[in-house]
Design a protein around this motif. Structure first.
Motif, PDB file in Angstrom:
ATOM      1  N   MET A 169      25.394  -0.257  20.684  1.00 46.38           N
ATOM      2  CA  MET A 169      25.334  -0.953  19.396  1.00 46.38           C
ATOM      3  C   MET A 169      24.057  -0.555  18.667  1.00 46.38           C
ATOM      4  O   MET A 169      22.985  -0.519  19.284  1.00 46.38           O
ATOM      5  N   PRO A 170      24.128  -0.269  17.366  1.00 47.46           N
ATOM      6  CA  PRO A 170      22.909   0.076  16.613  1.00 47.46           C
ATOM      7  C   PRO A 170      21.936  -1.112  16.564  1.00 47.46           C
ATOM      8  O   PRO A 170      22.353  -2.251  16.316  1.00 47.46           O
ATOM      9  N   ILE A 171      20.656  -0.822  16.799  1.00 44.49           N
ATOM     10  CA  ILE A 171      19.623  -1.875  16.778  1.00 44.49           C
ATOM     11  C   ILE A 171      19.585  -2.584  15.432  1.00 44.49           C
ATOM     12  O   ILE A 171      19.404  -3.797  15.359  1.00 44.49           O
ATOM     13  N   ASN A 172      19.780  -1.831  14.345  1.00 48.44           N
ATOM     14  CA  ASN A 172      19.633  -2.456  13.010  1.00 48.44           C
ATOM     15  C   ASN A 172      20.743  -3.444  12.687  1.00 48.44           C
ATOM     16  O   ASN A 172      20.702  -4.132  11.678  1.00 48.44           O
ATOM     17  N   GLU A 173      21.751  -3.554  13.565  1.00 51.32           N
ATOM     18  CA  GLU A 173      22.813  -4.554  13.344  1.00 51.32           C
ATOM     19  C   GLU A 173      22.528  -5.880  14.074  1.00 51.32           C
ATOM     20  O   GLU A 173      23.250  -6.854  13.903  1.00 51.32           O
ATOM     21  N   LEU A 174      21.471  -5.899  14.900  1.00 51.72           N
ATOM     22  CA  LEU A 174      21.125  -7.145  15.612  1.00 51.72           C
ATOM     23  C   LEU A 174      20.668  -8.211  14.622  1.00 51.72           C
ATOM     24  O   LEU A 174      19.923  -7.917  13.682  1.00 51.72           O
ATOM     25  N   ALA A 175      21.078  -9.449  14.869  1.00 51.57           N
ATOM     26  CA  ALA A 175      20.644 -10.551  14.000  1.00 51.57           C
ATOM     27  C   ALA A 175      19.142 -10.806  14.152  1.00 51.57           C
ATOM     28  O   ALA A 175      18.458 -11.189  13.212  1.00 51.57           O
ATOM     29  N   LEU A 176      18.620 -10.590  15.369  1.00 44.90           N
ATOM     30  CA  LEU A 176      17.209 -10.889  15.642  1.00 44.90           C
ATOM     31  C   LEU A 176      16.342  -9.662  15.420  1.00 44.90           C
ATOM     32  O   LEU A 176      16.731  -8.545  15.747  1.00 44.90           O
ATOM     33  N   GLU A 177      15.120  -9.884  14.883  1.00 40.30           N
ATOM     34  CA  GLU A 177      14.210  -8.767  14.616  1.00 40.30           C
ATOM     35  C   GLU A 177      13.115  -8.699  15.684  1.00 40.30           C
ATOM     36  O   GLU A 177      12.808  -9.687  16.329  1.00 40.30           O
ATOM     37  N   GLY A 178      12.516  -7.527  15.832  1.00 38.88           N
ATOM     38  CA  GLY A 178      11.358  -7.379  16.724  1.00 38.88           C
ATOM     39  C   GLY A 178      11.725  -6.762  18.060  1.00 38.88           C
ATOM     40  O   GLY A 178      12.823  -6.964  18.578  1.00 38.88           O
ATOM     41  N   LYS A 179      10.762  -6.004  18.622  1.00 33.17           N
ATOM     42  CA  LYS A 179      10.997  -5.300  19.900  1.00 33.17           C
ATOM     43  C   LYS A 179      11.368  -6.268  21.014  1.00 33.17           C
ATOM     44  O   LYS A 179      12.241  -5.992  21.837  1.00 33.17           O
ATOM     45  N   HIS A 180      10.660  -7.412  21.076  1.00 36.19           N
ATOM     46  CA  HIS A 180      10.928  -8.359  22.162  1.00 36.19           C
ATOM     47  C   HIS A 180      12.369  -8.872  22.086  1.00 36.19           C
ATOM     48  O   HIS A 180      12.995  -9.130  23.104  1.00 36.19           O
ATOM     49  N   ASN A 181      12.897  -8.984  20.859  1.00 37.96           N
ATOM     50  CA  ASN A 181      14.271  -9.475  20.720  1.00 37.96           C
ATOM     51  C   ASN A 181      15.309  -8.420  21.074  1.00 37.96           C
ATOM     52  O   ASN A 181      16.440  -8.757  21.441  1.00 37.96           O
ATOM     53  N   VAL A 188      -0.641 -16.911  25.120  1.00 36.02           N
ATOM     54  CA  VAL A 188      -1.191 -15.735  24.445  1.00 36.02           C
ATOM     55  C   VAL A 188      -0.131 -14.649  24.260  1.00 36.02           C
ATOM     56  O   VAL A 188      -0.047 -14.008  23.221  1.00 36.02           O
ATOM     57  N   ASN A 189       0.698 -14.461  25.283  1.00 35.47           N
ATOM     58  CA  ASN A 189       1.701 -13.407  25.210  1.00 35.47           C
ATOM     59  C   ASN A 189       2.702 -13.642  24.073  1.00 35.47           C
ATOM     60  O   ASN A 189       3.094 -12.708  23.373  1.00 35.47           O
ATOM     61  N   SER A 190       3.105 -14.893  23.872  1.00 30.55           N
ATOM     62  CA  SER A 190       4.011 -15.226  22.753  1.00 30.55           C
ATOM     63  C   SER A 190       3.367 -14.885  21.423  1.00 30.55           C
ATOM     64  O   SER A 190       4.022 -14.380  20.509  1.00 30.55           O
ATOM     65  N   VAL A 191       2.075 -15.204  21.301  1.00 30.25           N
ATOM     66  CA  VAL A 191       1.359 -14.926  20.055  1.00 30.25           C
ATOM     67  C   VAL A 191       1.257 -13.415  19.834  1.00 30.25           C
ATOM     68  O   VAL A 191       1.352 -12.928  18.710  1.00 30.25           O
ATOM     69  N   PHE A 192       1.104 -12.669  20.930  1.00 33.74           N
ATOM     70  CA  PHE A 192       1.057 -11.210  20.835  1.00 33.74           C
ATOM     71  C   PHE A 192       2.331 -10.705  20.141  1.00 33.74           C
ATOM     72  O   PHE A 192       2.275  -9.910  19.204  1.00 33.74           O
ATOM     73  N   TYR A 193       3.492 -11.195  20.585  1.00 30.83           N
ATOM     74  CA  TYR A 193       4.762 -10.790  19.957  1.00 30.83           C
ATOM     75  C   TYR A 193       4.777 -11.167  18.478  1.00 30.83           C
ATOM     76  O   TYR A 193       5.231 -10.397  17.637  1.00 30.83           O
ATOM     77  N   VAL A 222      -5.506  -9.022  16.028  1.00 35.37           N
ATOM     78  CA  VAL A 222      -6.222  -9.937  15.126  1.00 35.37           C
ATOM     79  C   VAL A 222      -7.063  -9.125  14.130  1.00 35.37           C
ATOM     80  O   VAL A 222      -7.061  -9.392  12.924  1.00 35.37           O
ATOM     81  N   ARG A 223      -7.757  -8.111  14.652  1.00 42.11           N
ATOM     82  CA  ARG A 223      -8.560  -7.248  13.755  1.00 42.11           C
ATOM     83  C   ARG A 223      -7.687  -6.606  12.673  1.00 42.11           C
ATOM     84  O   ARG A 223      -8.064  -6.540  11.514  1.00 42.11           O
ATOM     85  N   GLU A 224      -6.520  -6.165  13.087  1.00 42.75           N
ATOM     86  CA  GLU A 224      -5.660  -5.399  12.176  1.00 42.75           C
ATOM     87  C   GLU A 224      -4.913  -6.287  11.191  1.00 42.75           C
ATOM     88  O   GLU A 224      -4.737  -5.940  10.030  1.00 42.75           O
ATOM     89  N   LYS A 225      -4.474  -7.486  11.632  1.00 38.73           N
ATOM     90  CA  LYS A 225      -3.512  -8.242  10.819  1.00 38.73           C
ATOM     91  C   LYS A 225      -4.015  -9.572  10.261  1.00 38.73           C
ATOM     92  O   LYS A 225      -3.464 -10.084   9.302  1.00 38.73           O
ATOM     93  N   VAL A 226      -5.037 -10.171  10.909  1.00 38.85           N
ATOM     94  CA  VAL A 226      -5.411 -11.550  10.544  1.00 38.85           C
ATOM     95  C   VAL A 226      -6.591 -11.560   9.578  1.00 38.85           C
ATOM     96  O   VAL A 226      -7.649 -11.015   9.872  1.00 38.85           O
ATOM     97  N   LYS A 227      -6.395 -12.190   8.431  1.00 40.47           N
ATOM     98  CA  LYS A 227      -7.482 -12.251   7.436  1.00 40.47           C
ATOM     99  C   LYS A 227      -8.295 -13.545   7.554  1.00 40.47           C
ATOM    100  O   LYS A 227      -9.445 -13.600   7.150  1.00 40.47           O
ATOM    101  N   ALA A 228      -7.661 -14.591   8.106  1.00 36.76           N
ATOM    102  CA  ALA A 228      -8.369 -15.870   8.265  1.00 36.76           C
ATOM    103  C   ALA A 228      -7.700 -16.672   9.373  1.00 36.76           C
ATOM    104  O   ALA A 228      -6.502 -16.522   9.622  1.00 36.76           O
TER     105      ALA A 228
END
Length: 444
Positions: free
Chosen positions: A263-275, A330-335, A364-370
């Motif tokens: 099945m093509p990945i882009n047809e999955l309802a859920l997004e993200g590698k973990h999903n 922490v691992n959930s937040v990583f995802y 956090v360095r790359e994505k979090v502004k505050a």
């Protein structure tokens, strides 16, 4: 036979009802307060109970004790029971002896709720007579007492697995393992890992263990320990030797008993590698239980995600608000941070469970502004990140946290509630925290 139930919540009351139905002399004892609706159920069913205390004379005469998962082994009453040699088991262990249903047991540090609900969805859409229980929804024991399902999909926490002696799922899923609840395992990660692997300890050659083959803790454990179950690994990178799931040309590929599902990945309802991994695990179960490929494909396309798990709440003035209250480690937040594609104001904090925030630093360095710290004691978070982000504020109320986040966010940003901690300092549970977040967003 005297059954004592410690804890008057969902699993405790469910066990009491099943015990009563099976002819046990049942007593429920809760050191905290039992909710009014549960008191009513116990009283209607003629089950003796007490709350805000443990009366030892009424507990230490038990033949068997069902301990609710929230009660630690080191609780004084539990220690006394163990000293007396009285079996202390989990709801799953108690209830399984009264059903001949097949069970699919799902555990892991993260992704288990999504995988459980997705697996249930696939099997239900496939026309099976299936129940959903464990750490989710209506108590397993209660359902065994009142319903007649052929199959149960059970979400199992490490605490529930600690209380099993003979229980074995026909199909087990281990989504991943990362440090969590270490406060309950003497801060010894290996004890927590062993706890997760209890899911396969009673499995035989007729059973299956589906697992993440890229997970370091899982790989190491399997190298050093033998299991009897058939191994069904899944991976984003490696094709398994026999049965299992992998990705090729942006397609999910899952082979079970020489049958290939794609099945093509882009047809999955859920997004993200973990999903993608969660989908591979659920697909393997559906294949093992002979669900049609077309049904699997449709179900993976139309599945509605899990509340409080990367749930998009509202977009206000170009800012997307996301409820990830279920991220209690922490691992959930990583995802969650890994899936962010815009500058992010991160709401974090609560009761720390022995977290090590180091693995979040690059994200956090790359994505979090505050950062908005939401908790009674934010020292650890503050120490970890105060040199990494420019803006960090503290609060102890959800409405204020959301208002502060709104001030800090600009058009095109996201506000992410992903706490990395338990909720018990300010909220009833993670659901209450998530609902309060959504309410505060709607109030903006």
């Amino acid at each position: 036979m005297r059954l004592v139930v410690l804890g008057g919540g969902e699993s405790g009351v469910g066990t009491a009802i099943l015990g009563k139905k099976k002819g046990y002399d049942v007593f429920v004892s809760d050191f905290g307060k039992i909710k009014e609706n549960y008191k009513e159920v116990l009283t209607i069913n003629g089950i003796a109970w007490e709350d805000e205390k443990h009366t030892e004379d009424l507990i230490l005469n038990a033949d068997v004790v069902m301990k609710s998962p929230g009660i630690p082994e080191k609780a004084p009453i539990v220690k006394k029971l163990i000293e007396k040699g009285i079996p202390v088991i989990s709801e799953i262990e108690f209830a399984i002896q009264f059903t001949d249903a097949t069970t699919v047991g799902i555990t892991g540090s993260n992704g288990k709720t999504t995988t459980t609900l997705l697996t249930y969805h696939l099997l239900k859409q496939g026309g099976l007579n299936v129940g959903l229980a464990g750490n989710i929804g209506k108590s397993f024991a209660w359902q065994v007492a009142e319903n007649k399902f052929d199959i149960y999909v059970l979400e199992l926490s490490s605490f529930q697995l600690d209380g099993i002696i003979n229980y074995k799922p026909h199909i087990a899923i281990l989504t991943n393992i990362s440090p969590d609840h270490l406060d309950r395992y003497n801060y010894d990660y290996s004890l927590y890992i062993n706890s997760k692997f209890r899911i396969t300890k009673n499995q035989t050659e007729a059973d299956y263990l589906i697992y993440d083959n890229e997970d370091e803790a899982i790989q190491n454990w399997l190298k050093n320990n033998k299991i009897k179950a058939n191994k069904v690994p899944f991976s984003l990178t490696e094709k398994p030797e026999n049965d299992g799931g992998f990705i090729k040309d942006n397609n999910i590929n899952s082979t079970i008993k020489n049958e290939l599902f794609t099945m093509p990945i882009n047809e999955l309802a859920l997004e993200g590698k973990h999903n993608i991994k969660n989908a591979m695990a659920a697909t393997a179960v559906a294949q093992l239980l002979n669900i049609r490929k077309q049904t699997i494909r449709e179900s993976l396309t139309n599945f509605q995600g899990v509340e409080h798990r990367l749930e998009k709440v509202l977009k206000i003035q170009g800012v997307q608000y996301i409820n990830d209250s279920k991220a209690t480690n922490v691992n959930s937040v990583f995802y969650a941070l890994d899936s962010m594609t815009t500058p992010t104001v991160w709401i974090v904090g609560g009761v720390d469970k022995g977290n090590d925030y180091d693995e979040l630093m690059p994200l956090v360095r790359e994505k979090v502004k505050a950062i908005v710290c939401l908790g009674v004691d934010n020292t650890k978070i503050s120490n970890a990140f105060n040199n990494v982000v420019d803006v960090m504020v503290e609060t102890t109320s959800m409405s204020e946290a959301v208002q502060l986040a709104q001030r800090l966010a600009e058009k095109g940003d996201s506000v992410l509630l992903s706490p990395a901690c338990a909720s018990f300092d300010l909220f009833e549970n993670y659901e209450d925290r998530g609902k309060q977040f959504k309410q505060a967003v709607h109030n903006l």
